[in-house]
Design an enzyme around this catalytic site. Structure first.
Site, PDB file in Angstrom:
ATOM      1  N   ASP A 158       0.811  -1.207   0.000  1.00 14.40           N
ATOM      2  CA  ASP A 158       0.000   0.000   0.000  1.00 14.40           C
ATOM      3  C   ASP A 158       0.848   1.263   0.000  1.00 14.40           C
ATOM      4  O   ASP A 158       0.659   2.148  -0.836  1.00 14.40           O
ATOM      5  CB  ASP A 158      -0.928  -0.025   1.217  1.00 14.40           C
TER       6      ASP A 158
ATOM      7  N   GLY B  15      -4.502   2.912  -0.458  1.00 14.17           N
ATOM      8  CA  GLY B  15      -4.216   2.277  -1.737  1.00 14.17           C
ATOM      9  C   GLY B  15      -4.909   0.936  -1.872  1.00 14.17           C
ATOM     10  O   GLY B  15      -5.600   0.659  -2.859  1.00 14.17           O
ATOM     11  N   ASP B  16      -4.752   0.086  -0.865  1.00 16.01           N
ATOM     12  CA  ASP B  16      -5.415  -1.225  -0.881  1.00 16.01           C
ATOM     13  C   ASP B  16      -6.933  -1.085  -0.877  1.00 16.01           C
ATOM     14  O   ASP B  16      -7.636  -1.762  -1.634  1.00 16.01           O
ATOM     15  CB  ASP B  16      -4.985  -2.031   0.347  1.00 16.01           C
ATOM     16  N   LEU B  17      -7.445  -0.241   0.009  1.00 12.22           N
ATOM     17  CA  LEU B  17      -8.891  -0.126   0.146  1.00 12.22           C
ATOM     18  C   LEU B  17      -9.514   0.540  -1.074  1.00 12.22           C
ATOM     19  O   LEU B  17     -10.636   0.205  -1.461  1.00 12.22           O
ATOM     20  CB  LEU B  17      -9.232   0.644   1.423  1.00 12.22           C
TER      21      LEU B  17
END
Length: 403
Positions: free
Chosen positions: A142, A170-172
């Site tokens: 992320d 970033g991941d979410l």
């Protein structure tokens, strides 16, 4: 299973790990889908050990995104492990992976080929940088992609270093776009009868969230500066120190500016020619912020919050998580629920932030322990007890290893 849930009857095979993919599959499960999560026998999803903090055998990081799933352990590099997955794919509607491009698992479970073999499938692949370009084969965490995609250049105080977002944006973000793609593909499948390969990445998702920052750059060619909690296009619009904490004020129009000036007992500021319009206030950002900050330091966050609300100025204290989860608004929305975990007992969880006809889906089952459902799932796939025994103790040719 709740037969009236929006995704009741949808079966999901989750081959992903860490955060983005598991977040997608948990959201699908919250909406009624049945999810089988495949993990490696040797430790499973790495986030099980991403602690402290831990709650029981697993890190709280893992417990955040894996409820309502069944966990099975398979070594996907073996023939026996791939055979189990093939049987699961035959009965699945959605498969999710985040295998690194170019890896043996990415080749073995390439989304377009899976959809070709199983036309009903919606196959979601989440990568770090997308499926083309010079960075396509790079791994990505992320924070690495927050840096590469520009978010960190926009975050932090003007005279300080770049700062990442407080949580894994970033991941979410990739999870949200992946979820959107899966749901759109399922709608299309209902019309055409055929699945689809869906792909997104942390990098693409971050660029999409640039929104007005990108259009501002396209128009001016200038990099936006870091503004701390400030807004590039609105002033005053940031966090300010008070006598006992910090308060966010968000002035979005001139009427709210005049109301703020009245509440601060500085009505003359509303008529000041340097501050009359939002564009004027942006041009004189430092002066406006100094005046507002000086006034707010004279009293508490609670005092100013109450007073500014009375004047119609958007305002909120900067709360800690302890304050957020004691907040009556959080309670009223039912955003915290609990589920019974087989090891730790009652486990609190953040609920799905969507209601259907006014009802919020409740967690059905706790995040599973590693391999908790391997035998149960193998039985449902038609493996007999001798085959299951060989699979579980690793005696099958290329077997999946110890459960």
């Amino acid at each position: 299973m709740n037969a009236t849930a929006p995704l009741a009857g949808i079966r999901v095979l989750d081959l992903s790990k860490i955060l983005a993919g598991p977040y997608v599959s948990q959201a699908l499960s919250d909406m009624g889908a049945e999810v089988v999560k495949v993990e490696h026998p040797d430790g499973g999803d790495p986030t099980r050990k991403w602690g402290p903090p831990f709650n029981g055998p697993d890190a709280t990081y893992n417990l955040a995104v894996n409820r309502n799933k069944r966990s099975i352990t398979l070594d996907l590099t073996t023939e026996a492990g791939r055979d189990v997955v093939d049987r699961l794919l035959e009965r699945s509607d959605v498969v999710i992976d985040n295998f690194r491009p170019g890896s043996s698992l990415a080749r073995a479970f390439h989304g377009p080929q899976l959809v070709e073999r199983h036309p009903q499938l919606v196959a979601l692949h989440i990568s770090a940088y997308g499926e083309s370009g010079p960075l396509r084969d790079e791994p990505g965490y992320d924070m690495v992609v927050q840096a590469a995609a520009g978010l960190m250049s926009l975050t932090g105080e003007p005279d300080g270093p770049p700062v990442k977002a407080g949580f894994a944006f970033g991941d979410l973000g990739a999870a949200m776009w992946g979820l959107t793609g899966v749901l759109a593909a399922l709608v299309e499948r209902a019309r055409t009868g055929r699945g689809k390969y869906v792909s997104t990445s942390l990098y693409e998702s971050q660029l999409a969230f640039h929104a007005s920052f990108a259009t501002g750059y396209f128009a001016t060619g200038q990099n936006p500066p870091r503004l701390g909690s400030g807004h590039p296009s609105l002033v005053p619009y940031q966090a300010y120190p008070t006598a006992d904490g910090h308060l966010v004020i968000a002035v979005g129009n001139n009427a709210q500016w005049r109301a703020l000036c009245t509440a601060l007992n500085r009505p003359e500021l509303a008529e000041h020619p340097d501050y009359a319009t939002n564009a004027d206030r942006v041009d004189h950002r430092e002066e406006v912020n100094r005046v507002v900050a000086r006034a707010l330091r004279a009293n508490s966050s609670a005092h100013w919050s109450d007073l500014l609300k009375q004047h119609g100025v958007p305002v909120a204290p900067v709360r800690t998580l302890a304050e957020v989860y004691r907040c009556p608004q959080t309670t009223a929305l039912g955003m915290v629920d609990s589920v019974e975990h087989p090891v730790v007992g009652e486990l609190e969880q953040i609920a799905l932030p969507v209601t259907f006809d006014g009802q919020r889906p409740r967690p059905r089952t706790a995040p599973p322990t590693l391999g908790q459902h391997t035998r149960e799932v193998l039985e449902s796939l038609g493996y007999d007890q001798d085959e299951i025994a060989r699979l579980l103790d690793g005696r099958a040719p290329g077997g999946p290893g110890q459960n």
